[in-house]
Design a protein around this motif. Sequence first.
Motif, short mmCIF file in Angstrom:
data_model
loop_
_atom_site.label_atom_id
_atom_site.label_comp_id
_atom_site.label_asym_id
_atom_site.label_seq_id
_atom_site.Cartn_x
_atom_site.Cartn_y
_atom_site.Cartn_z
N GLU A 157 -33.77 21.45 0.63
CA GLU A 157 -33.82 22.73 0.53
C GLU A 157 -32.61 23.34 0.94
O GLU A 157 -32.16 24.56 0.14
CB GLU A 157 -34.94 23.50 1.50
N THR A 191 -29.90 22.49 -0.10
CA THR A 191 -28.76 22.45 -1.28
C THR A 191 -29.15 23.34 -2.42
O THR A 191 -28.57 23.65 -3.49
CB THR A 191 -28.81 21.07 -1.93
N SER A 192 -30.40 24.35 -2.35
CA SER A 192 -30.88 24.97 -3.19
C SER A 192 -30.73 26.42 -3.30
O SER A 192 -31.04 27.06 -2.10
CB SER A 192 -32.52 24.85 -3.28
N SER A 214 -35.48 22.27 -5.80
CA SER A 214 -34.51 21.82 -4.86
C SER A 214 -34.66 20.27 -5.02
O SER A 214 -33.60 19.68 -4.68
CB SER A 214 -34.62 22.26 -3.46
#
Length: 181
Positions: free
Chosen positions: A28, A30-31, A169
Amino acid sequence: MNINATLINLYHVCQREMWLHAHVIRMEHTSDVVYEGKLIGETTYPQRAERYTEVELSLEPEVPDGARLTAKIDFYDPHRGVVHEVKKSAAKEQAHVAQVQFYLYLLRKNQIKAEYGLIEYPKLRQTERVELSVADEAQLEGWIAEAGRIIATEQCPPLLAKSKCRSCSYYDFCWSSEPAS
């Protein structure tokens, strides 16, 4: 084993993501989609923190080796017994309803007033009321048991159809070894 509201939501969205999340494989951070959801949740109703209570709940298993159930409800109205959940989605989903029903279930099991839930969709400018009947409770208990069974397996569940995964993600994690389409 710990089963929380996020895992119940993911049970309905992607059981692979649920398994990965439960095994502390998290993507998450990186999303952009996850960040947007947090931003909407934090900024859409700024007065909420003053009016409603944040509640953390748990329910210890009634049987040995049972799942410990936990939840963190961001907006709970203790006077009316109403759970408020904000979703960034532009579509209503069964996963959202299941998550709010899980909150209501835990509140009731802890003898805390839980009349109903409201899922608010700021993008749609709509609100959906969520109830928890006796039949819903039985169904929810089935989802909890099945989620626990899946999480306890050694192998990660299979991939979904790639078209469903584009905004997830975990997309790169799941599809990085697959040929590009």
